[in-house]
Design a protein around this motif. Structure first.
Motif, mmCIF file in Angstrom:
data_model
loop_
_atom_site.group_PDB
_atom_site.id
_atom_site.type_symbol
_atom_site.label_atom_id
_atom_site.label_comp_id
_atom_site.label_asym_id
_atom_site.label_seq_id
_atom_site.Cartn_x
_atom_site.Cartn_y
_atom_site.Cartn_z
ATOM 1 N N GLU A 213 -0.340 -4.876 0.164
ATOM 2 C CA GLU A 213 1.091 -4.581 0.080
ATOM 3 C C GLU A 213 1.853 -5.179 1.264
ATOM 4 O O GLU A 213 2.946 -5.731 1.093
ATOM 5 C CB GLU A 213 1.302 -3.064 0.040
ATOM 6 N N GLN B 136 0.595 -1.836 -7.843
ATOM 7 C CA GLN B 136 -0.185 -1.472 -6.668
ATOM 8 C C GLN B 136 -1.326 -0.560 -7.078
ATOM 9 O O GLN B 136 -1.159 0.351 -7.888
ATOM 10 C CB GLN B 136 0.693 -0.778 -5.622
ATOM 11 N N ASN C 138 -4.367 -0.092 -1.772
ATOM 12 C CA ASN C 138 -3.437 -0.897 -0.978
ATOM 13 C C ASN C 138 -3.308 -2.319 -1.498
ATOM 14 O O ASN C 138 -2.576 -3.144 -0.943
ATOM 15 C CB ASN C 138 -3.879 -0.927 0.500
ATOM 16 N N VAL D 143 -2.202 -5.285 -4.200
ATOM 17 C CA VAL D 143 -1.047 -5.486 -5.065
ATOM 18 C C VAL D 143 -1.252 -6.711 -5.954
ATOM 19 O O VAL D 143 -2.041 -7.614 -5.649
ATOM 20 C CB VAL D 143 0.261 -5.676 -4.253
#
Length: 278
Positions: free
Chosen positions: A245, A267, A270, A272
């Motif tokens: 992220e 997401q 953590n 993405v």
């Protein structure tokens, strides 16, 4: 092809999350190419030719006081890889539409049934990045689209795009084992209009695509985003994953310089996956 020797690291990680995610990301940066997550931590694989006794020197989590990481290592021949996967590989479901499974799993009642024999390739749907890229494909229209799957691994993203009626699909991976494995999986899933190539973004030339899928790692993405943009048609779509992220601003800045605008991100933990439009 000669019988490749891999080094298998068996890591125990405490706490398991986000420790395992951080460890996998850092191992990917130093050349590890395949991972199996389990209840204790991570099995990680690197070709013996790419390995050296100092390979873990820059893996920062090993020195991080917030995590306890122990490991053992051993050699494993490529021919034993399927037995490793059969022991560790469970079928996974994405939304209620798609299942990614091995041939030895029972056939599910879903719209998109993808059968993968992973061997030494990344991309089974278990890792967050692959799972989110599959989710993006399910959410978006691929009818009649031309698609590029960069860093295709097992070929699973290209296969789902084909099942969603994409018209022309190229799948490219720099690793010879991934290339051969993707060809097998494409044939196994009766996706005859997927062309599989061994190489990197230098293969692309002037070919234009409606959609580019790239689930690799941050540094390769940052280097290749301008190339992907050059190969996108007007109003084309770029889906990226393989980063955290906190990397989104840097990735988005690079995309913007190439005329690509952020539209949406998914997401998972953590990790993405991000959608950009041209």
């Amino acid at each position: 092809m000669s019988n490749t020797i891999y080094i298998e690291y068996n890591f125990s990680v405490t706490p398991l999350q986000p420790g395992s995610d951080i460890l996998i990301a850092e191992l990917g940066e130093v050349g590890f190419e395949s991972f199996v997550e389990n209840e204790e931590g991570v099995l990680a694989y690197i070709q013996q030719d790419d390995w050296n006794e100092n390979i873990l020197e820059t893996v920062e989590i090993l020195e991080n006081e917030l995590f306890k990481v122990n490991f053992t290592l051993k050699e494993i021949e490529q021919e034993n890889w399927n037995a490793t996967w059969e022991k560790n590989f469970e079928a996974i479901q994405v939304a209620d539409q798609c299942v990614v499974r091995a041939p030895f799993h029972e056939k599910p009642n879903v719209q998109y049934d993808i059968v993968i024999e992973p061997k030494m390739s990344f991309g089974t749907g278990h890792h967050e990045t692959t799972h989110m890229m599959l989710q993006f494909i399910l959410e978006n229209d691929f009818e009649g689209k031309s698609v590029l799957d960069m860093g295709s691994g097992t070929g699973v993203l290209a296969i789902l795009a084909a099942m969603k009626n994409a018209d022309h699909i190229d799948a490219i991976d720099i690793d010879n084992w991934c290339y051969l494995n993707a060809k097998e999986n494409v044939e196994r899933n009766n996706c005859g209009h997927i062309s599989v190539y061994e190489g990197d973004s230098s293969l692309l030339g002037t070919q234009k695509y409606d959609t580019v899928l790239a689930n690799i790692n941050r540094n390769i993405l940052l280097a290749d985003i301008p190339v992907y943009a050059e190969n996108l048609k007007e109003n084309g779509t770029l889906f990226l994953s393989g980063f955290y992220e906190e990397d989104i601003p840097l990735i988005s800045e690079t995309c913007l310089k190439s005329g690509l605008k952020f539209e949406k991100n998914l997401q998972k933990n953590n990790w993405v996956a991000v959608k950009y439009v041209f």
